[in-house]
Design a protein around this motif. Structure first.
Motif: not given
Length: 500
Positions: A299-300, A325-326, A332-333, A342-348
């Motif tokens: 991010g971002p 998540p934000a 993604r944008r 592209v696999h975007v994972r949300v996590g630590d």
């Protein structure tokens, strides 16, 4: 609120950015007025952003464009709102010292909204070409809307400020300083701990004598720098604007935001130093089709988008990880313009299984743009200098260490890690990477990062250090103060055995 600006109401000790006002008559500029006084929309916008930065921890670079658009400001009015907002935030520490002298009281005895008004007026008086009468009268008119009971106090203090020119004010502040660090902190508007940290970082390269130039560069308005995602643009960089000094994919343009809007994500705002950091990894060696790459703290998404374009061109796959998540949605944008899955994972990022992201044998290249104090981007995020504290460094270096270990563990044998921070603080740069290399032992091979960056750059770079790391500087390279270190996992190392 007392009639002279609240000498006793709304009082609180605070950082220079102040705190939420306590007491009547201190709402935002849009809340109306007791008198029908005209205030320029640009000043209203600037005050509203200053208030939001103070009360809501907002980021000026994110909030200001939206406020300008909402107010319908264009041309010189938009330019004035921008200068007043960023300029006031950058010079806030200096203006507070001037205000305290002119008001005859410490700034923590002035109501926060009133102090914001005085900062805004002082900046106009001492750092812009706004005529004295306009700077005072417009600020007093705004005071009648924001804090009517304090309008007389605002008028008196600003007239006192205006009786002395900027050069004489700086001389006074310098003479009252107890030592050189305090002198630089006050006159260049940097907290003293940041002055010491930047001096130490420059001294690491034998360049401590450049401290004044660096502090001045932090207070200069940077140009809007753009990147044309390679392979996706419909024009060469030199056809779009003036090519960057160093980045082969970067440029500046006369109307940058219009250009960004017209190219649907293929042209983006991105600092030249950030471009070099991403390209140092993607071009450190020729890309072999089928390579798997990871942006660990994505991010971002600015560097993710550039890596995605580079991966697409070389036949590599890219995954991204983001904790918030934000911010993951921003990633993604950012990559939407690149036709790459592209696999975007949300996590630590410290708890990551490469197999979950399609790399069971580990990643061939990983970018770790680690969370940091952001001291390298103070010219772009002026409020950051007032929000960070020395205690933040220890917390952040602990996070950086955990993320570095996780990244190295996720590398495939022979893979390359780029450790990057937008901070020159030696604890976050040389300290973090040196400690990591010690932990990783013989499994890690530091690469010639300077050679990798020079190979990417359009022209020779004046770099200090031993070549294993690169520190870019605003005053020397015109970039944010990005730190870059490339490390290779030796081919004989086990894919996930080195992190401990």
């Amino acid at each position: 609120m007392s009639g002279d600006g609240g000498a006793d109401s709304g009082r609180r000790a605070s950082r220079p950015s102040g705190g939420r006002a306590r007491g009547a008559g201190s709402r935002g500029a849009a809340s109306g007025s007791r008198r029908d006084r005209s205030v320029s929309p640009a000043r209203v916008v600037a005050f509203d952003v200053l208030e939001a930065v103070r009360t809501s921890d907002s980021y000026a670079n994110l909030l200001l464009p939206a406020r300008i658009e909402r107010a319908g400001l264009e041309g010189s009015d938009a330019g004035l709102a921008t200068e007043l907002t960023y300029g006031t935030l950058r010079r806030l520490g200096t203006w507070d010292a001037v205000i305290a002298d002119a008001a005859g009281r410490p700034t923590d005895r002035i109501d926060p909204p009133v102090l914001d008004l005085l900062r805004l007026g002082t900046h106009q008086l001492l750092a812009t070409r706004v005529p004295t009468h306009a700077a005072v009268n417009e600020t007093v008119a705004l005071a009648h809307r924001v804090a009517p009971a304090a309008a007389g106090f605002v008028n008196a203090v600003l007239r006192q400020v205006s009786r002395t020119d900027a050069e004489e004010w700086m001389r006074r502040l310098a003479e009252s300083a107890r030592d050189d660090t305090e002198r630089l902190a006050t006159t260049t508007s940097h907290p003293a701990w940041i002055v010491r940290a930047l001096r130490s970082a420059l001294a690491h390269e034998g360049r401590a004598d450049e401290l004044g130039a660096l502090l001045d560069a932090d207070n200069a308005s940077p140009v809007v720098n753009l990147v044309a995602l390679p392979g996706l643009g419909d024009a060469a960089v030199d056809e779009l604007g003036a090519p960057d000094v160093y980045s082969p994919v970067g440029f500046t343009a006369e109307h940058p935001l219009a250009l960004v809007a017209a190219h649907e994500g293929r042209i983006r705002v991105q600092d030249e130093g950030s471009q070099l950091a991403a390209l140092a990894l993607s071009r450190a060696r020729p890309v072999e089709p089928g390579e798997r790459w990871l942006d660990l703290c994505a991010g971002p998404g600015g560097k993710t988008a550039l890596l995605a374009a580079e991966a697409l061109a070389g036949g590599a796959a890219l995954a991204a990880n983001e904790l918030v998540p934000a911010r993951a949605e921003l990633v993604r944008r950012a990559i939407a313009a690149v036709p790459l899955d592209v696999h975007v994972r949300v996590g630590d990022g410290t708890d990551l299984d490469p197999a979950e992201l399609g790399a069971p044998g580990g990643f061939d290249r990983i970018l770790l743009d680690a969370p940091c104090t952001g001291l390298g981007a103070l010219r772009r995020r002026p409020e950051a200098r007032w929000r960070k504290q020395p205690a933040d460094v220890a917390e952040l270096t602990a996070v950086q260490a955990r993320l570095a270990d996780a990244a190295f563990a996720a590398l495939a044998p022979g893979g390359i890690l780029a450790y990057v921070t937008c901070s020159p603080h030696t604890a976050e740069t040389h300290g973090t990477i040196a400690a990591a290399l010690k932990r990783w032992g013989e499994a890690a091979e530091p690469l010639d990062t300077a050679a990798a960056v020079r190979q990417v750059a359009n022209r020779p770079l004046d770099l200090g250090g031993d070549g294993r790391t690169v520190q870019l500087w605003p005053h020397r390279h015109g970039t944010d103060a990005m730190f870059i270190a490339l490390v290779r996992k030796r081919p004989e190392a086990e894919p996930a055995a080195a992190a401990r």
